[in-house]
Scaffold this motif. Structure first.
Motif, short mmCIF file in Angstrom:
data_model
loop_
_atom_site.label_atom_id
_atom_site.label_comp_id
_atom_site.label_asym_id
_atom_site.label_seq_id
_atom_site.Cartn_x
_atom_site.Cartn_y
_atom_site.Cartn_z
N GLY A 48 -40.63 41.92 34.83
CA GLY A 48 -39.61 42.63 35.60
C GLY A 48 -40.21 43.38 36.77
N LEU A 49 -41.42 43.97 36.56
CA LEU A 49 -42.10 44.67 37.65
C LEU A 49 -42.43 43.70 38.79
CD1 LEU A 49 -44.50 47.04 35.66
CD2 LEU A 49 -42.54 47.72 37.06
N MET A 50 -42.84 42.51 38.45
CA MET A 50 -43.11 41.50 39.48
C MET A 50 -41.83 41.17 40.24
SD MET A 50 -46.27 40.62 39.76
CE MET A 50 -46.16 39.03 40.55
N ASP A 51 -40.70 41.08 39.52
CA ASP A 51 -39.42 40.83 40.19
C ASP A 51 -39.05 41.99 41.11
OD1 ASP A 51 -38.83 38.30 39.12
OD2 ASP A 51 -38.15 39.19 37.25
N ALA A 52 -39.37 43.22 40.66
CA ALA A 52 -39.07 44.40 41.49
C ALA A 52 -39.91 44.36 42.77
CB ALA A 52 -39.35 45.68 40.70
N PHE A 53 -41.21 44.02 42.61
CA PHE A 53 -42.07 43.90 43.80
C PHE A 53 -41.53 42.83 44.74
CE2 PHE A 53 -45.39 41.10 45.51
CZ PHE A 53 -45.83 41.90 46.56
N HIS A 54 -41.12 41.70 44.17
CA HIS A 54 -40.59 40.61 44.98
C HIS A 54 -39.39 41.09 45.80
CE1 HIS A 54 -38.53 36.86 45.95
NE2 HIS A 54 -37.50 37.21 45.18
N THR A 55 -38.54 41.91 45.18
CA THR A 55 -37.35 42.43 45.88
C THR A 55 -37.75 43.43 46.97
OG1 THR A 55 -36.10 42.19 43.84
CG2 THR A 55 -35.13 43.57 45.55
N LEU A 56 -38.63 44.35 46.60
CA LEU A 56 -39.05 45.38 47.56
C LEU A 56 -39.78 44.76 48.74
CD1 LEU A 56 -40.28 48.13 45.05
CD2 LEU A 56 -38.16 48.14 46.39
N ALA A 57 -40.60 43.74 48.45
CA ALA A 57 -41.32 43.08 49.56
C ALA A 57 -40.35 42.33 50.46
CB ALA A 57 -42.36 42.13 48.98
N ALA A 58 -39.33 41.76 49.85
CA ALA A 58 -38.37 40.98 50.64
C ALA A 58 -37.62 41.85 51.63
CB ALA A 58 -37.40 40.27 49.70
N VAL A 59 -37.29 43.08 51.24
CA VAL A 59 -36.53 43.97 52.14
C VAL A 59 -37.46 44.94 52.88
CG1 VAL A 59 -34.43 43.81 50.77
CG2 VAL A 59 -36.10 45.59 50.23
N ARG A 60 -38.77 44.71 52.78
CA ARG A 60 -39.77 45.49 53.49
C ARG A 60 -39.77 46.97 53.13
NH1 ARG A 60 -43.88 42.49 55.53
NH2 ARG A 60 -43.05 40.51 56.29
N LEU A 61 -39.44 47.25 51.85
CA LEU A 61 -39.56 48.64 51.40
C LEU A 61 -40.97 48.94 50.92
CD1 LEU A 61 -36.15 49.09 49.53
CD2 LEU A 61 -36.80 49.93 51.80
N VAL A 62 -41.81 47.92 50.83
CA VAL A 62 -43.24 48.09 50.59
C VAL A 62 -43.98 47.36 51.69
CG1 VAL A 62 -43.00 48.30 48.07
CG2 VAL A 62 -43.36 46.05 49.10
N ASP A 63 -45.21 47.84 51.98
CA ASP A 63 -45.99 47.20 53.04
C ASP A 63 -46.39 45.81 52.60
OD1 ASP A 63 -45.82 49.36 54.71
OD2 ASP A 63 -47.63 50.31 53.86
N ALA A 64 -46.16 44.83 53.49
CA ALA A 64 -46.57 43.46 53.23
C ALA A 64 -46.95 42.83 54.56
CB ALA A 64 -45.45 42.68 52.57
N VAL A 65 -48.03 42.06 54.58
CA VAL A 65 -48.55 41.51 55.83
C VAL A 65 -47.74 40.30 56.27
CG1 VAL A 65 -50.55 40.47 56.93
CG2 VAL A 65 -50.85 42.39 55.33
N ALA A 66 -47.52 39.35 55.33
CA ALA A 66 -46.83 38.10 55.71
C ALA A 66 -45.38 38.36 56.07
CB ALA A 66 -46.91 37.12 54.55
N ASP A 67 -44.84 37.47 56.90
CA ASP A 67 -43.44 37.65 57.27
C ASP A 67 -42.52 37.17 56.14
OD1 ASP A 67 -43.45 34.92 57.33
OD2 ASP A 67 -43.57 34.78 59.52
#
Length: 807
Positions: free
Chosen positions: A105-124
Motif C-alpha cells: 500500500g505504501l508503494m501505491d501511495a508513493f505511486h500516487t504522490l509521484a504522479a501528482v508531483r506531491l513528492v520530488d521526482a526527476v522523471a516526467d
C-alpha cells in the motif's frame, strides 16, 4: 457444531461477488460502457483547448488518486487488524502478511504522490506514472508471496508468540519499499512501460501476473495449513489480482483509459478481501464464542441440577459450592466456604478429596475417582468425582474444580450384588458338598449291593435265582447310570469339568463306540454301521473320554428309540486352520423321530420331548443336556434334524487339532472284564493287605473279593486304627503291609490325614496306598494323589479294578 464452514471460510456470497466484480467490467466494456475520464471536445480552439486538456488530465489524476488512496487505506486498516488478531491469537503469520500488504500500500501511495508531483521526482509524468505502477505491482506480488512463503516452508517460524519474525520481516519489507521508492524517484531516465499499438500494452505487468498465478497456489497451501476466514480471503484475492494484471497488460493503452480504471478498481477489491477476511473472522469468532457461552451456560445449568459442583483454591480451601452440594452434605454455604474438603471426608477412609488434591498438584491433570464422604449428620455417602486444576498464565495452579455425582445407591447395589454372589458361591459350595455327600452315601451301599451280586453270581444258583439276581444287577446298574449322570451334570453346572487333551486314534475310537452300543442293538436286531470320509485325519488331539461319552449317549438314544432298520455313524471333517479340523459326527437313525415343536426341549436338563416317552422308554432326561454342555466345553455344538415318525439326525461338531500318531492315548473304557487280563488266582499271594474302611458291609465285601482272588487281608475301621495296625505289625514280627486300600471319608481320622501320617512316619518304606472311595469327583481324586496315594479306585468296586491294582 453446525458453524464449521461459517468459521473457516468466507460466505459463498462474497466468493460469487468477487468473481463477478473481477470479470463483469470486461463484459461491460465490450458492450460499450466507457470507464475512462475522456470527455467530448468542447469545440474550443486555441488557449481554451489547452485549458480543456488540462481539466481532463486533472480529472483523471483526481480519480486515479482516490482509487490509489482507497487501496492504501484498506492496506493500512488491514495491517492494524492483523496486529490486533496477533494480540488475540498470538499467531505471527497474520501480522507478517499484514505488514506485507501495508508495504504494498505504501508503494501505491508513493505511486500516487509521484504522479501528482506531491513528492520530488526527476522523471516526467509520462514515464513516472506507468513505471511506478508496474514497480508497485511487482513489489506487491513479490512481498505477498514472500510473506506467505515464510510460514509455508519453515515450521520454526510458525511458532506462537514469534515476535522476532514479525519485527524482522517488517523491517525487511519496509527497507525494500524505501529502496524501490528511492530508485524510482531519483532516476532521470525511466524505461517506457506503455506500448499502445502492441498486443501486450504493458509488458512490465506480465511479471506480476506470473507471480500472482504462483501465489494463488501458495495461498491455497497456506489456507490448508492455517484454515480461517483471513487465509481463505487471501486465496480469493488471487482472482482480482490476476484480473488486474490481465486488464493492465493486455487492455490499458494509455493513462486514464477504460481498462486503466477497471484495473485500479479490481486492485481495490484485492485489498478489500483480506480486510473482509479479518472482519469476518472476528464476527465468526464472536458468534462461536457466544454459542459456546450458551452451551456452557446450558452445561453448567445441567451440572447444577444433576451433580455436586464445588471449587477450591490452590490450598484446597472451598471457595464455591452449588445447591446440590449443600443438599447432599446438609451443610449451609457459610459452614463450607473457607474450609477444606476434610469437613466432608469420611474419617475411616484415607482416599478422600482433600488428600486427592495434594496428588493432583503433582500430576497437574484431571483426576477421576470414587470417594467416601460424610454429611453433617455423620451419615456416609459415596461420590464419583472428576477434579480438574486451573492454571494462572505463568503455569501455577490457581484453583480446583470438582464435579461429583452421588453414587451411594450404586455402591449399595454393588454391595448387595457382592453379597448375593457370595451367597450364590456359598450355595454352589453347599450344593457341591451335598452332591459329594450324596454320592458317597449312595455309592457306599451300592458298593455292597453290586459287589455281593458279583460274588453271589459265582455261586451255584437255580435258573430262577439267576433270573432274579440278573434283575437286581440290572436295577443296580441303572441306578448307577442315573447317579453318574447327575454327578456329570453337577460338574458341568459348577464349571468344574476339566478337559484332558491327548492324541487319539479316531478310527479306533469309532470302533469302540460302536462296540459299546452293539449288544443292545443286536438284541433289537438293528444294524450299526459307520463311515469315515477319506480326507479325515487318523489322529486327532482332544478329550477322547468326553468325545466317546457324547457319542455313546447319542448312539444309546438312537438304539433306544429305534425298533427296526439301521443306525449310521458318519464322520466328516472340514479344514479350519493350518493344523485344525472341524470334525462332524452324524448319528442317523430310523426311529420314532421328534415333533418340531418338541425339538427345542431336547437339550434342557431333566426334560424330554414328550412326557409319554419317559413312561415308555425311561430315562432322566439328562443325557442330551450333559452331551450338549460337554460339546460346548470342547468348543463345539450338537444340532438335531428330525421328522416325526421317520427318524432323526444328531450332529456333533467339534474343532480338533491334527496329531501325528506319535503319542496316541489308549482311550478304551469298555467293561473292564473285557479289557483287563485275568489274574491267575493266588499268583500274587506275596501281598500283605490292609483294608481301611468304616462300613461293615464294605469291609466284608472287600474281604470276600480279595479272598476270591486268593488274598487275605486285615481290616481297620478308620485312620487311627490303620496307624495302630501298622505299628502292631511292625512290633510283633518286624514286617509291614505292602498294600493299603484306603477309604477317604471315615470317623475319627479320614483317609487323607491317615495317608499323610503314614508317609510322614515311614517315608520311602511305606506301603503302596490305593484310594478306595465313594468320593468320585475329580477334585477328590486330585486330593488323594496330592496327599501321596498311589492309585484310585471308585465305588462300587469292580473286581477287575482290584485285579488291575494287585497285578
Amino acid at each position: 457444531m453446525g458453524s464449521t464452514e461459517y468459521t473457516y471460510k468466507l460466505p459463498k456470497a462474497i466468493v460469487v461477488v468477487t468473481i463477478l466484480v473481477s470479470i463483469l467490467p470486461f463484459f461491460l466494456s465490450m458492450a460499450g460502457v466507457d470507464f475512462s475520464t475522456n470527455e467530448l471536445a468542447l469545440g474550443i480552439n486555441g488557449s481554451d483547448r489547452v485549458l480543456e486538456q488540462s481539466f481532463k488530465f486533472l480529472k483523471g489524476a483526481f480519480a486515479h488518486t482516490m482509487l490509489e488512496w482507497t487501496a492504501f487505506s484498506l492496506a493500512l486498516i488491514t495491517c492494524f487488524l492483523a496486529f490486533t488478531d496477533f494480540a488475540i491469537k498470538r499467531d505471527p503469520a497474520t501480522p507478517v502478511i499484514g505488514v506485507a500488504l501495508l508495504c504494498a500500500g505504501l508503494m501505491d501511495a508513493f505511486h500516487t504522490l509521484a504522479a501528482v508531483r506531491l513528492v520530488d521526482a526527476v522523471a516526467d509524468n509520462s514515464d513516472l506514472i506507468p513505471f511506478t505502477w508496474a514497480l508497485c505491482r511487482i513489489f506487491n506480488s513479490l512481498i505477498c508471496v514472500l510473506g506467505v512463503g515464510l510460514f509455508l516452508f519453515s515450521k520454526k517460524l510458525s511458532q506462537k508468540n514469534n515476535v522476532s519474525i514479525i519485527a524482522g520481516s517488517s523491517l525487511v519489507f519496509l527497507i525494500s519499499a524505501y529502496v524501490a521508492i528511492h530508485i524510482a524517484s531519483t532516476s532521470n531516465n525511466l524505461p517506457a512501460t506503455q506500448f499502445p499499438g502492441d498486443i501486450i500494452t504493458r509488458p512490465y505487468d506480465i511479471l506480476p501476473l506470473i507471480i500472482y498465478l504462483i501465489s494463488a497456489y501458495l495461498f491455497y497451501r497456506f489456507y490448508k495449513i492455517k484454515p480461517g476466514p483471513f487465509s481463505h480471503a487471501l486465496v480469493l484475492s488471487s482472482i482480482p489480482n490476476i484480473a488486474t494484471q490481465l486488464y493492465m497488460a493486455f487492455g490499458s493503452a494509455q493513462l486514464f483509459d477504460s481498462y486503466f480504471y477497471i484495473g485500479h478498481f479490481t486492485k481495490i477489491v484485492s485489498y478489500a478481501l483480506p480486510f473482509i477476511g479479518l472482519c469476518w473472522g472476528y464476527i465468526a469468532a464472536n458468534k462461536e464464542k457466544e454459542r459456546l457461552n450458551q452451551e456452557m451456560l446450558a452445561i453448567n445449568h445441567t451440572l447444577d441440577l444433576s451433580s455436586l459442583v464445588s471449587e477450591a483454591n490452590s490450598d484446597g480451601i472451598i471457595t464455591y459450592v452449588n445447591d446440590n452440594f449443600l443438599e447432599t452434605t446438609k451443610y449451609s454455604r457459610e459452614e463450607l466456604l473457607g474450609r477444606s474438603y476434610e469437613v466432608i471426608a469420611d474419617g475411616g477412609d484415607d482416599n478422600n478429596l482433600h488428600h486427592e488434591l495434594a496428588s493432583i498438584r503433582n500430576k497437574r491433570k484431571i483426576t477421576k475417582g470414587e470417594f467416601k464422604c460424610k454429611n453433617k449428620d455423620g451419615q456416609s455417602f459415596w461420590v464419583e468425582a472428576a477434579i480438574a486444576p486451573s492454571f494462572t498464565p505463568n503455569g501455577e495452579i490457581e484453583r480446583f474444580t470438582a464435579i461429583k455425582y452421588d453414587i451411594t445407591d450404586k455402591k449399595l447395589a454393588e454391595s448387595r450384588m457382592i453379597e448375593a454372589m457370595q451367597r450364590s458361591e456359598e450355595l454352589a459350595r453347599s450344593k457341591g458338598q451335598f452332591l459329594a455327600n450324596m454320592s458317597h452315601e449312595i455309592r457306599t451301599p451300592m458298593n455292597g449291593i453290586l459287589g455281593m451280586i458279583t460274588l453271589l453270581n459265582d455261586t451255584k444258583l437255580s435258573p430262577k435265582q439267576n433270573e432274579m439276581l440278573e434283575t437286581v444287577r440290572s436295577c443296580g446298574d441303572g441306578l448307577m447310570t442315573v447317579l453318574n449322570d447327575i454327578l456329570d451334570f453337577s460338574k458341568v453346572e459348577s464349571g468344574k469339568l476339566d478337559l484332558e487333551l491327548s492324541e487319539f486314534d479316531l478310527r479306533k475310537c469309532v470302533d469302540e463306540v460302536l462296540y459299546l452300543s452293539s449288544y443292545r442293538a443286536s438284541q433289537k436286531k438293528i444294524d450299526l454301521v459307520s463311515s469315515i470320509e477319506e480326507d479325515t485325519p487318523n489322529f486327532l488331539i482332544g478329550d477322547i473320554t468326553r468325545i466317546r461319552q457324547v457319542l455313546v449317549n447319542l448312539l444309546s438314544n438312537a438304539v433306544k428309540f429305534t425298533e427296526e432298520g439301521e443306525i449310521k455313524l458318519l464322520v466328516m471333517s472340514k479344514k479350519i486352520g493350518n493344523n485344525k479340523r472341524e470334525i462332524l459326527f452324524k448319528v442317523i437313525d430310523s426311529g420314532i423321530g421328534i415333533k418340531k415343536e418338541d425339538q427345542p426341549k431336547l437339550f434342557n436338563a431333566f426334560a424330554q420331548a414328550d412326557a409319554t416317552i419317559t413312561r415308555k422308554f425311561g430315562g432322566t432326561g439328562l443325557g442330551l443336556s450333559i452331551s450338549t454342555r460337554l460339546a460346548q466345553a470342547m468348543g463345539g455344538s450338537i444340532e438335531v434334524e428330525s421328522e416325526f415318525g421317520k427318524g432323526s439326525v444328531f450332529t456333533l461338531v467339534i474343532p480338533l487339532s491334527v496329531g501325528d500318531g506319535q503319542k496316541v492315548t489308549e482311550a478304551v473304557e469298555a467293561p473292564l472284564e473285557d479289557i483287563v487280563e485275568p489274574v491267575e488266582v493266588g499268583a500274587c499271594k506275596q501281598h500283605k493287605i490292609l483294608v481301611v474302611e468304616d462300613n461293615a458291609i464294605n469291609q466284608k465285601l472287600a474281604m470276600l473279593m480279595l479272598k476270591k482272588l486268593g488274598y487275605s487281608c486285615d481290616i481297620a475301621a478308620n485312620g487311627l486304627e490303620a496307624l495302630k495296625a501298622l505299628k502292631v505289625l511292625e512290633e510283633t514280627n518286624g514286617g509291614s503291609y505292602s498294600l493299603i486300600f484306603m477309604d477317604m471319608q471315615m470317623p475319627e481320622m479320614d483317609g487323607i490325614t491317615a495317608t499323610k501320617k503314614i508317609i510322614e512316619t515311614y517315608g520311602d518304606d511305606r506301603p503302596v496306598i490305593v484310594a478306595m472311595t465313594a468320593n468320585v469327583y475329580e477334585e477328590d481324586k486330585q486330593r488323594c494323589l496330592e496327599a501321596g496315594m498311589d492309585d484310585f479306585i471308585e465305588k462300587p468296586i469292580n473286581i477287575n479294578s482290584l485285579k488291575r491294582v494287585l497285578s
